[in-house]
Enzyme design. Structure first.
Site, PDB file in Angstrom:
ATOM      1  N   GLU A 166     -47.948 -18.463  17.141  1.00 17.32           N
ATOM      2  CA  GLU A 166     -46.893 -19.367  16.690  1.00 17.32           C
ATOM      3  C   GLU A 166     -47.379 -20.778  16.332  1.00 17.32           C
ATOM      4  O   GLU A 166     -47.045 -21.749  17.019  1.00 17.32           O
ATOM      5  CB  GLU A 166     -45.798 -19.474  17.761  1.00 17.32           C
ATOM      6  CG  GLU A 166     -45.161 -18.145  18.122  1.00 17.32           C
ATOM      7  CD  GLU A 166     -43.908 -18.302  18.993  1.00 17.32           C
ATOM      8  OE1 GLU A 166     -43.545 -19.444  19.317  1.00 17.32           O
ATOM      9  OE2 GLU A 166     -43.301 -17.276  19.325  1.00 17.32           O
ATOM     10  N   GLU A 362     -43.672 -10.381  20.197  1.00 21.82           N
ATOM     11  CA  GLU A 362     -42.833 -10.923  21.277  1.00 21.82           C
ATOM     12  C   GLU A 362     -41.380 -10.724  20.896  1.00 21.82           C
ATOM     13  O   GLU A 362     -40.981 -10.988  19.766  1.00 21.82           O
ATOM     14  CB  GLU A 362     -43.022 -12.441  21.474  1.00 21.82           C
ATOM     15  CG  GLU A 362     -44.276 -12.844  22.175  1.00 21.82           C
ATOM     16  CD  GLU A 362     -44.376 -14.364  22.359  1.00 21.82           C
ATOM     17  OE1 GLU A 362     -43.332 -15.045  22.437  1.00 21.82           O
ATOM     18  OE2 GLU A 362     -45.518 -14.851  22.403  1.00 21.82           O
TER      19      GLU A 362
HETATM   20  C1  FCB Z   1     -42.486 -18.070  22.431  1.00 23.55           C
HETATM   21  C2  FCB Z   1     -43.827 -18.281  23.074  1.00 23.55           C
HETATM   22  C3  FCB Z   1     -43.958 -17.634  24.434  1.00 23.55           C
HETATM   23  C4  FCB Z   1     -42.679 -17.788  25.250  1.00 23.55           C
HETATM   24  C5  FCB Z   1     -41.491 -17.341  24.449  1.00 23.55           C
HETATM   25  C6  FCB Z   1     -40.185 -17.412  25.202  1.00 23.55           C
HETATM   26  O1  FCB Z   1     -42.250 -19.093  21.522  1.00 23.55           O
HETATM   27  O2  FCB Z   1     -44.843 -17.752  22.258  1.00 23.55           O
HETATM   28  O3  FCB Z   1     -45.061 -18.206  25.078  1.00 23.55           O
HETATM   29  O4  FCB Z   1     -42.570 -19.060  25.721  1.00 23.55           O
HETATM   30  O5  FCB Z   1     -41.389 -18.111  23.293  1.00 23.55           O
END
Ligand code: FCB
Length: 460
Positions: A166, A362
């Protein structure tokens, strides 16, 4: 609802990040990172929480890997802490730091779990930050050296390498609105960081590939940006601007199209982009075998002319864009729950950036779970029906994207464990496994058992 099956060989797993779970902040020669400094800066992290101990995963990794195996995970995405490998960010490699990831990798492989490495999940060595961090071009070059050092030790066993997690957050939250480390608030620095992060990715991707890495990729957090009013031209312009700053500024150069003209024009109004040098866009466009997509919630915007709204998370949108307050059911982060946004986003990426396999690296939700004696369901039980509903909805949305032709290779839930949620500290729980921070006891929540079933059925 009818049974949904995912494609054969669909990758099911979970994700974590070094600073959020490892602890052991001073063990085996680890140097300080920007998150050590930031979490010690008064007012930056909820109640002054730090990652000093976190989930103590550094010492408990064997237990955690056994738990992953019990849940049937096929893949585990973890990040390597740069300050463990090069305590000062450059120069001599610290073998004891590499030893930890060596042990972890072997433990995963012994259980048949495929390791997916993220080389940078936000824990920049403090020494590099003292020299400008991601606003300094040299950081990108150091990043490629560090990537090679990790590959030299683990490349014989790890197939999937991703560079950054990210970069939107690293650049805009780290240097734009200052909500994340290193906490700067400077639009010019934010854009310089965007570029040097992308350059670091390109240099590292090229280096990893020539060292023989099989699958090389990056994880982004693209936004599904929607207008408050689909009929409003002002809202459409706001969507275009935010989409440029969140999505196209990363995805266009990563896939070979260079920076979009409208975005460059916007950036140039805030800072002269002299940091972009001849040849950089070619470097950034290193071939990608995998694009990781992190997704949590959609973004709704409206165009404004009255000077309200906007902000440093999108430098230059001040006074021009209103970010709508999230509506409907929310997670404990205050984030909207709208699974259909994930289908739209995946389809859009597959259409606009064809040819790159995608993986959801994620997806998950924070809810205020309680466990043990505090929990009304009794000791050892954490019933998190809200999280199951969130995951179920998003898996259905991912399946829908596949049905519409998106080349989606896998899904990694965020997160395996409750952990240090950055500026929110430990108060937000994202795990499918509950962590009692006083005893370090792990308790699989009902979502973990549900996910175990999903994996064993390869579907819902
Ligand atoms: C993302 C991050 C991860 C975590 C989630 C909730 O932006 O990559 O580390 O904090 O959010």
């Amino acid at each position: 609802m009818s049974a949904l099956r995912f494609p054969e060989n669909f990758v099911w797993g979970a994700a974590t990040a070094a600073y959020q779970i490892e602890g052991a902040a001073h063990d085996d020669g680890r140097g300080p990172s920007i998150w050590d400094t930031f979490s010690r800066t008064p007012g930056k992290v909820h109640q002054g929480h730090t990652g000093d101990v976190a989930c103590d995963h550094y010492h408990r990794y064997a237990e955690d890997v056994a738990l992953m195996a019990e849940l049937g995970l096929r893949a585990y995405r973890f990040s390597v802490a740069w300050p463990r490998i090069q305590p000062d960010g450059s120069g001599p490699v610290n073998p004891r730091g590499l030893d930890f990831y060596d042990r972890l990798t072997d433990a995963l492989l012994a259980r048949g779990i495929d390791p997916i490495v993220t080389l940078y999940h936000w824990d920049l060595p403090q020494t590099l930050s003292d020299r400008g961090g991601w606003t300094n071009r040299e950081t990108a070059e150091h990043f490629a050296d560090y990537a090679l050092a990790v590959h030299a030790r683990l490349g014989d066993r790890i197939r999937t390498w991703t560079t950054l997690n990210e970069p939107w957050c690293s650049a805009y939250l780290g240097y734009g609105n200052g909500v994340h480390a290193p906490g700067e608030q400077d639009p010019g620095a934010a854009f310089s960081a965007v570029h040097h992060l992308l350059l670091g990715h390109g240099l590292a991707a090229r280096a990893l590939r020539s060292a023989g890495a099989e699958t090389v990729g990056i994880t982004v957090n693209p936004a599904d940006v929607r207008p408050a009013d689909p009929a409003s031209a002002a809202d459409a312009a706001a969507v275009r601007l935010v989409d440029g700053l969140h999505n196209r500024i990363f995805l266009d150069p990563l896939t070979g199209a260079g920076y979009p003209d409208d975005v460059l024009e916007h950036v140039s109004r805030l800072v002269a982009p002299t940091f972009v040098r001849d040849g950089d866009e070619k470097t950034i466009a290193a071939p990608l075998d995998l694009l990781g997509v992190n997704f949590y919630a959609p973004t709704y915007v409206a165009g404004r002319t009255d000077g309200a709204g906007g902000g440093g998370a999108y430098p230059g949108t001040e006074g021009a864009v209103e970010f709508l307050p999230p509506a409907g059911p929310l997670t404990d982060m205050g984030w909207m729950i709208e699974p259909a946004a994930l289908t739209r986003l995946l389809e859009r990426i597959a259409t606009d950036y064809p040819g790159v396999p995608l993986m959801i690296t994620e997806n998950g939700a924070a809810f205020p779970d309680k466990a043990g004696t505090e929990h009304p369901d009794g000791p050892g039980q954490v019933v998190d029906a809200d999280r199951i509903a969130y995951l179920d909805g998003h898996l259905r949305a991912a399946h829908e994207a596949i049905a519409r032709g998106v080349d989606l290779r896998g899904y990694l839930v965020w997160s395996l464990l409750d952990n240090f949620e950055w500026a929110e500290g430990y108060r937000k729980r994202f795990g499918i496994v509950h962590v009692d921070y006083l005893t370090q006891r792990r308790t699989p929540k009902s979502s973990a058992r549900w996910y175990q079933e999903v994996i064993s059925r390869n579907g819902l």
